[in-house]
Write an enzyme that holds these catalytic residues in place. Sequence first.
Site, short mmCIF file in Angstrom:
data_model
loop_
_atom_site.label_atom_id
_atom_site.label_comp_id
_atom_site.label_asym_id
_atom_site.label_seq_id
_atom_site.Cartn_x
_atom_site.Cartn_y
_atom_site.Cartn_z
N ARG A 139 0.83 -1.21 0.00
CA ARG A 139 0.00 0.00 0.00
C ARG A 139 0.87 1.25 0.00
NH1 ARG A 139 -5.09 -1.76 3.91
NH2 ARG A 139 -5.41 -3.75 2.86
N ARG A 194 1.53 1.57 10.59
CA ARG A 194 1.13 1.98 9.24
C ARG A 194 2.35 1.85 8.32
NH1 ARG A 194 -3.22 4.55 7.43
NH2 ARG A 194 -3.84 5.07 9.55
N GLU A 227 -6.96 -0.93 14.39
CA GLU A 227 -7.79 -1.68 13.46
C GLU A 227 -7.02 -2.91 13.00
OE1 GLU A 227 -9.39 0.97 10.47
OE2 GLU A 227 -9.46 -0.74 9.10
N SER A 243 -11.15 -5.92 8.90
CA SER A 243 -12.39 -5.37 8.36
C SER A 243 -13.14 -6.52 7.73
CB SER A 243 -12.09 -4.34 7.26
OG SER A 243 -11.71 -3.13 7.83
N ARG A 303 -0.16 -5.40 12.80
CA ARG A 303 -0.75 -4.80 13.99
C ARG A 303 -0.92 -5.83 15.09
NH1 ARG A 303 -4.79 -0.50 11.01
NH2 ARG A 303 -3.08 0.79 10.26
#
Length: 420
Positions: free
Chosen positions: A259, A274, A346, A349, A387
Amino acid sequence: MLDIRLLREHPEQVKAGIAKKKDTTDIDKILQLDNDRREVIREVEKLKGERNTVSAQVAQKKKAGEDAEAEIKSMKAVGENIASLDQKQRDIEQEIHNLMIWIPNIPHESVPVGGEENNEIIREWGEIRKADFKVLPHWEVGEKLGILDIAAATKLSGSGFYLLKGLGARLQRALVAYMLDMHTREGFLEIAAPFIVTADTMFGTGQLPKLSEDMYKTTEDEMYLIPTAEVSITNCYKQHMIDQKELPILMVGHSPCFRREAGAAGKDTRGMVRVHQFEKVEMVKIVEPEKSYEELESLTAQAEKILQGLKIPYRVSTLATGDLSFAAAKCYDLELWAEGVERWLEISSCSNFEDFQARRMNCRYKDSDKKTRFPHTLNGSGLALARLIPAILENYQNADGSVTIPEVLVPYMGGIEKIG
RNA sequence: GGAGAGGUGGCUGAGUGGUCGAAAGCGCUGGUCUCGAAAACCAGUGUACCUUCGGGUACCCAGGGUUCGAAUCCCUGCCUCUCCGCCA
């Protein structure tokens, strides 16, 4: 992609739906083009019908040895007329397509309306530890233990990368194996798919054209590095006709995720939270439309099992409409508590895309009435490593700076119970 | 990278300029037979779009072209297979 019929039949519903996602596509313009399109089709089909009739006459006359010059001559102009109308139709359809591909999926009615601040926490699990010592953030404890080397990664690739070594690398491998074992035991088929895919594949799951800026792209071949295994795994069924007996299809795979984080400069610059490349285990479901919302619940529960097994506290929230991704109709986020950075992170998802992706991929199935339909697709992280590792390094940190290995991982660590 | 062959419905596969949306087989659905099933036999079985609901149009990998007319001929692209080369 939305069904154009939904725009035609319920334009207000579509307008209200995309407005909840803060999309401003001009739906009326598409409807106008749609009308123009039909007008052209009526005209050109009339001419084509005429041509077909006369062509049949030509064939008959030639067979009978008669002269058909008059017919052939009269069709010459008709043919040219058809060609120009065909072109006009293609132009209009291209224009409609170019507008349609930018329209987001519309949120499910159960999704709270509004921005991020309207996300609804629906449940929490586990006890947050109150350590009687100062818990170090993962990058500090990781460096001290010699298992995380951000500086080395930065030297290799610039900012936004991490490098694990020794038991840190082993921990990542253990987690991947633990998660894949858990999911395959529950009926998910393990997939090891390509990490580099074509633009068409990126279109299928909805990353293109809208999220183009967030992805790494190869210059020579116009290929893309996947931002999630969802892309490769879901698209296994691109342009495919599924037999209803195969449904539901459950797949799981592990991949690196690439990403660019183009819009996130300056955010979370320290540690692994991140980064431009991280590992993730991803679950994908392809199901009958009627069952997709119950499948979303069980998918979320499946992701939660990992955290429960690791005994890491987490909470689940329903994302509000403005926080939903482009292709999703409904999404649950799992956030885990990381004690060192003192934040909810997070970690997963879980989304239902309804038929939005299936339509883009042209993935269909035959239902029990032999009718061709689009299935619903879902996916959920299960889970993201970059994470999860920080959470373990922090939540399982001891006063002496060592880190206890969560019980379920010990067998995967070759019996090692503690780092440091 | 070089040479050749090929891409046709849910699947296999015929079809080289004119009732071809496309033979045949498999699969699927219904029926006959059977206590039931299998086998056999009979019948049916693509999708999308437009519609004044009679019907019409398009689709044989994709995009162009030739022609009154293209699954069929020509060009380009993509993909697959075989052989050779290279290679972890």
